[in-house]
Each structure stands twice: as structure tokens, then as C-alpha cells.
Design a protein around this motif. Structure first.
Motif, short mmCIF file in Angstrom:
data_model
loop_
_atom_site.label_atom_id
_atom_site.label_comp_id
_atom_site.label_asym_id
_atom_site.label_seq_id
_atom_site.Cartn_x
_atom_site.Cartn_y
_atom_site.Cartn_z
N MET A 155 82.62 75.53 -35.45
CA MET A 155 81.70 75.82 -36.56
C MET A 155 80.61 74.77 -36.65
SD MET A 155 84.58 76.94 -39.37
CE MET A 155 83.43 76.93 -40.75
N ILE A 156 80.98 73.50 -36.52
CA ILE A 156 79.99 72.42 -36.58
C ILE A 156 79.02 72.52 -35.41
CG2 ILE A 156 79.68 69.92 -36.48
CD1 ILE A 156 82.36 69.65 -37.92
N PHE A 157 79.55 72.83 -34.22
CA PHE A 157 78.69 72.98 -33.04
C PHE A 157 77.71 74.12 -33.22
CE2 PHE A 157 77.89 75.06 -28.94
CZ PHE A 157 77.23 74.03 -28.27
N PHE A 158 78.19 75.25 -33.77
CA PHE A 158 77.30 76.39 -33.99
C PHE A 158 76.22 76.05 -35.00
CE2 PHE A 158 76.18 80.06 -36.65
CZ PHE A 158 75.62 80.89 -35.69
N ALA A 159 76.58 75.32 -36.05
CA ALA A 159 75.58 74.94 -37.05
C ALA A 159 74.50 74.06 -36.44
CB ALA A 159 76.26 74.23 -38.22
N LEU A 160 74.89 73.11 -35.62
CA LEU A 160 73.92 72.23 -34.97
C LEU A 160 73.06 73.01 -33.99
CD1 LEU A 160 76.18 69.10 -34.29
CD2 LEU A 160 74.45 69.37 -36.07
N ARG A 164 69.03 73.70 -34.17
CA ARG A 164 68.16 73.33 -33.06
C ARG A 164 67.33 74.51 -32.56
NH1 ARG A 164 65.50 69.01 -31.18
NH2 ARG A 164 65.19 69.10 -28.91
N CYS A 165 67.93 75.69 -32.54
CA CYS A 165 67.25 76.86 -31.98
C CYS A 165 66.29 77.52 -32.97
CB CYS A 165 68.28 77.89 -31.51
SG CYS A 165 69.29 77.34 -30.13
N ASN A 166 66.64 77.50 -34.24
CA ASN A 166 65.82 78.18 -35.24
C ASN A 166 64.69 77.26 -35.70
OD1 ASN A 166 67.14 80.93 -36.07
ND2 ASN A 166 68.84 79.49 -35.86
N ARG A 167 63.68 77.18 -34.87
CA ARG A 167 62.50 76.38 -35.18
C ARG A 167 61.33 76.89 -34.34
NH1 ARG A 167 62.04 71.84 -31.49
NH2 ARG A 167 63.61 72.01 -29.86
N ASP A 168 60.16 76.47 -34.72
CA ASP A 168 58.96 76.89 -34.00
C ASP A 168 58.78 75.99 -32.79
OD1 ASP A 168 56.57 77.99 -33.23
OD2 ASP A 168 55.38 76.91 -34.72
N VAL A 169 59.16 76.49 -31.62
CA VAL A 169 59.09 75.70 -30.40
C VAL A 169 57.72 75.80 -29.75
CG1 VAL A 169 60.08 75.38 -28.09
CG2 VAL A 169 61.56 76.00 -30.01
N THR A 170 57.15 77.00 -29.73
CA THR A 170 55.90 77.23 -29.02
C THR A 170 54.66 76.90 -29.84
OG1 THR A 170 55.82 79.55 -29.75
CG2 THR A 170 57.01 79.08 -27.71
#
Length: 236
Positions: A155-160, A164-170
Motif C-alpha cells: 500500500m505504501i509503495f502504491f501511494a508513493l 510520482r506518476c500523477n503529475r505533469d511530466v511533459t
């Protein structure tokens, strides 16, 4: 004359009874914190379930165009533009985007939390986790076994990972909370501007309702008072 008198008495009784009930409700002593929670819940619920189209049609009428960001998604009746602490009164766009992104993120997490809470309360479990209780008691139960600690670690790994993934990368984000990054579109760009506005308001309202919802569910579980069908109380 008799018929008219009866009708008048019936009208008087019908009009006086609701006032009596309201008087009893208002006169019932409640802790200050509970009154505040009830009032906040009513306000959030009213705003969350207001028709989404009111955001674009009535924002200017509610706010007379005086406040900054009064015409953005999420400004709906009955509160309209509501910034009692003047956090965005200066009109700073970056400051507004920061608060709006936080609101969207917390709303999305709360929606997942409500779904997960109600799913486990309905008795649905992953294979091998049938003995894990629902509600807040699930955490100490997981911590009592090696497999449970493994689940907490996942659960902690999924939250991290999600953070990390849910952000504006481009850098192509069209609005706060837009994390498509040129890959996940699902037809969003094909929608007209009014439909996009409406859908963004719907997500905000549902997130607000979910934040109030998970707060209410957890609070009632801690109080030992069920608000679920059949009087079921998770964790008890």
C-alpha cells in the motif's frame, strides 16, 4: 360554517407542526463541535450536489465578477465563490493552481477511500484476506502478521508510485489536475469547452462530497454509531 372551521383548524395544525419539529431540533443541546460538523456537512453536501451547469451560467450572477477566479469550474450554488480566508484574494494564478491541484488530489483520494471503505463493509475481500476486519481495525490486524505487513508495504509503495506518476511530466497540462501527459486522453480533446467545464465541475463536486463522506464514515465508526444500511458498523 362548521366545514370552514374544520378546514381552518386543519390548516393551522399542518402549519404549526413543522415549526414544532424544527423548534425541538434547534432547542436540542448539541456539542459545539458537532454543530460545526453538521453545518459544514450541509454546506458541502449542498454544493457538491448542485447542478454542474450552474457553474458557468450563474457564477457571474452570484459573485458580480468582483472576485478573482469567480468563473472557474467548481464555483456553484449555494456558496458560489467562497474564500473566507482570502487565500486567493490576490488573484495570483500560481497560488490558485496550487490550492486547486491539492483539492483535486484530495478529492480523488477520498473517492477511492469511500469506495474501498464501503466495499470491505459489504464483506468483499481479496483471496486470503477473508479474516481481516473492515474499518479502522484492519490496520492493526494487518500489522499482526508477516503477510499483513507485506500488504501494508505494498500500500505504501502504491501511494508513493501514484504520487510520482500523477503529475505533469511533459508540461502540457491544460489545467490543474491534468495528468494525461499526452498519453491518456479517452476523448477529452474531442469534447467542446462547455462539456469540459461541466465535467471538471462534476469531478470537483464529487471529490468534495467524498471528502465529507469518508470523514463522516470514519467519525461515526469511532463514535460507535452506524450510518450504513441495516445498522452495520465496520470495525465492530
Amino acid at each position: 360554517f362548521v366545514a370552514s372551521s374544520c378546514r381552518n383548524r386543519a390548516k393551522t395544525a399542518a402549519l404549526s407542526q413543522p415549526r414544532h419539529h424544527i423548534s425541538l431540533l434547534l432547542d436540542t443541546p448539541l456539542p459545539t463541535t458537532m454543530k460545526t460538523a453538521v453545518f459544514a456537512t450541509l454546506l458541502a453536501s449542498a454544493a457538491a450536489f448542485a447542478p454542474a451547469q450552474q457553474a458557468s451560467n450563474k457564477a457571474s450572477a452570484l459573485n458580480a465578477g468582483a472576485e478573482p477566479f469567480a468563473d472557474v469550474p467548481g464555483v456553484v450554488a449555494p456558496l458560489g465563490y467562497w474564500d473566507p480566508l482570502n487565500l486567493i484574494a490576490d488573484g495570483d494564478q500560481d497560488n490558485f493552481n496550487k490550492f486547486r491541484e491539492s483539492e483535486i488530489k484530495h478529492g480523488r483520494i477520498a473517492m477511492l477511500a469511500v469506495v474501498g471503505y464501503l466495499t470491505t463493509a459489504a464483506g468483499i475481500r481479496f483471496p486470503g484476506a477473508e479474516s481481516i476486519p473492515d474499518g479502522l481495525k484492519s490496520f492493526p490486524a494487518l500489522a499482526d502478521s508477516a503477510d499483513g505487513l507485506n500488504v501494508i508495504g505494498q500500500m505504501i509503495f502504491f501511494a508513493l508510485l501514484a504520487e510520482r506518476c500523477n503529475r505533469d511530466v511533459t508540461g502540457d497540462s491544460a489545467f490543474p489536475g491534468d495528468y494525461r501527459n499526452g498519453a491518456l486522453d479517452f476523448g477529452w480533446d474531442k469534447l467542446d469547452e462547455a462539456t469540459q467545464f461541466k465535467k471538471r465541475t462534476i469531478e470537483l463536486n464529487q471529490g468534495r462530497a467524498a471528502m465529507m463522506g469518508i470523514w463522516g464514515l470514519v467519525t461515526h465508526e469511532m463514535m460507535g454509531v452506524s450510518i450504513l444500511p441495516g445498522g452495520y458498523l465496520p470495525g465492530h
